[in-house]
Design a protein around this motif. Sequence first.
Motif, PDB file in Angstrom:
ATOM      1  N   UNK A 162      24.701  -9.310   3.813  1.00 53.90           N
ATOM      2  CA  UNK A 162      26.098  -9.640   4.093  1.00 53.90           C
ATOM      3  C   UNK A 162      26.319  -9.820   5.579  1.00 53.90           C
ATOM      4  N   UNK A 163      27.232 -10.722   5.903  1.00 56.46           N
ATOM      5  CA  UNK A 163      27.724 -10.846   7.263  1.00 56.46           C
ATOM      6  C   UNK A 163      29.216 -11.142   7.176  1.00 56.46           C
ATOM      7  N   UNK A 164      29.904 -10.977   8.304  1.00 56.61           N
ATOM      8  CA  UNK A 164      31.365 -11.045   8.317  1.00 56.61           C
ATOM      9  C   UNK A 164      31.804 -12.113   9.306  1.00 56.61           C
ATOM     10  N   UNK A 165      32.914 -12.790   8.979  1.00 56.94           N
ATOM     11  CA  UNK A 165      33.400 -13.903   9.796  1.00 56.94           C
ATOM     12  C   UNK A 165      34.902 -13.790  10.010  1.00 56.94           C
ATOM     13  N   UNK A 166      35.345 -14.243  11.183  1.00 55.67           N
ATOM     14  CA  UNK A 166      36.767 -14.287  11.502  1.00 55.67           C
ATOM     15  C   UNK A 166      36.962 -15.315  12.613  1.00 55.67           C
ATOM     16  N   UNK A 167      38.038 -16.091  12.527  1.00 52.38           N
ATOM     17  CA  UNK A 167      38.399 -16.989  13.619  1.00 52.38           C
ATOM     18  C   UNK A 167      39.367 -16.283  14.551  1.00 52.38           C
TER      19      UNK A 167
ATOM     20  N   UNK B  38      31.873  -4.713   9.753  1.00 51.51           N
ATOM     21  CA  UNK B  38      33.325  -4.783   9.802  1.00 51.51           C
ATOM     22  C   UNK B  38      33.797  -3.829  10.894  1.00 51.51           C
ATOM     23  N   UNK B  39      34.841  -4.230  11.614  1.00 51.68           N
ATOM     24  CA  UNK B  39      35.419  -3.374  12.649  1.00 51.68           C
ATOM     25  C   UNK B  39      36.936  -3.373  12.488  1.00 51.68           C
ATOM     26  N   UNK B  40      37.594  -2.638  13.325  1.00 51.25           N
ATOM     27  CA  UNK B  40      39.052  -2.658  13.390  1.00 51.25           C
ATOM     28  C   UNK B  40      39.423  -2.409  14.847  1.00 51.25           C
ATOM     29  N   UNK B  41      39.335  -3.471  15.653  1.00 47.60           N
ATOM     30  CA  UNK B  41      39.576  -3.374  17.081  1.00 47.60           C
ATOM     31  C   UNK B  41      40.877  -4.083  17.431  1.00 47.60           C
ATOM     32  N   UNK B  42      41.927  -3.336  17.788  1.00 46.38           N
ATOM     33  CA  UNK B  42      43.199  -3.981  18.134  1.00 46.38           C
ATOM     34  C   UNK B  42      43.057  -4.859  19.375  1.00 46.38           C
ATOM     35  N   UNK B  43      43.701  -6.033  19.338  1.00 47.33           N
ATOM     36  CA  UNK B  43      43.771  -6.886  20.520  1.00 47.33           C
ATOM     37  C   UNK B  43      44.785  -6.243  21.463  1.00 47.33           C
TER      38      UNK B  43
END
Length: 172
Positions: free
Chosen positions: A139-144, A86-91
């Motif tokens: 576990x793995x993480x997904x996001x569109x 998991x990350x938290x990288x602002x666009x």
Amino acid sequence: MKPPRLRPFLLGLLAATGLHATAATGQNASFTNYGSGCGSGGPPPLIQALTLPVLGSQMTVRYVALPAGQSPVSVDWPVLIMGIAQTSTPVPPLSPFQPANCTILTSPDVVDPMMWLGSSYESQRSIPIPNNTGLAGAQFHLQFADIYFRCQPSCELQIIRVTNAGTATIGF
């Protein structure tokens, strides 16, 4: 469609996490959403699990509120981002049109572009889960994400919209 690069990703996940078959006996497959998406007007887009990451099957996720696609002067290009963290990288603000509070919530270990089907993009992706009990509990993480280009007179990146994200736990 089974993208060939997803199987090595999951097998690499096994090696990276060091899980063993006995470590997660009886682990149930699950998908848990986290974070929030951002869009340009209206409710934010979402990622939704249609099936769970069960060993020896396929997990399917859907992009809810997929943008329109293509026009003579613009292109929306959706991609599925998959990662082991998991990350938290602002666009960053790419243009004055970039929606606020857009955050990439998973490491981009695999970025899988969605296919153009002639009148729209794919809205879901199936991910093969190998029948390897050593993956149980991994576990793995997904996001569109959706990359929007405005093409008049030349194509320029305008905005990146994202869905919320989800954590997939491989199990039985």
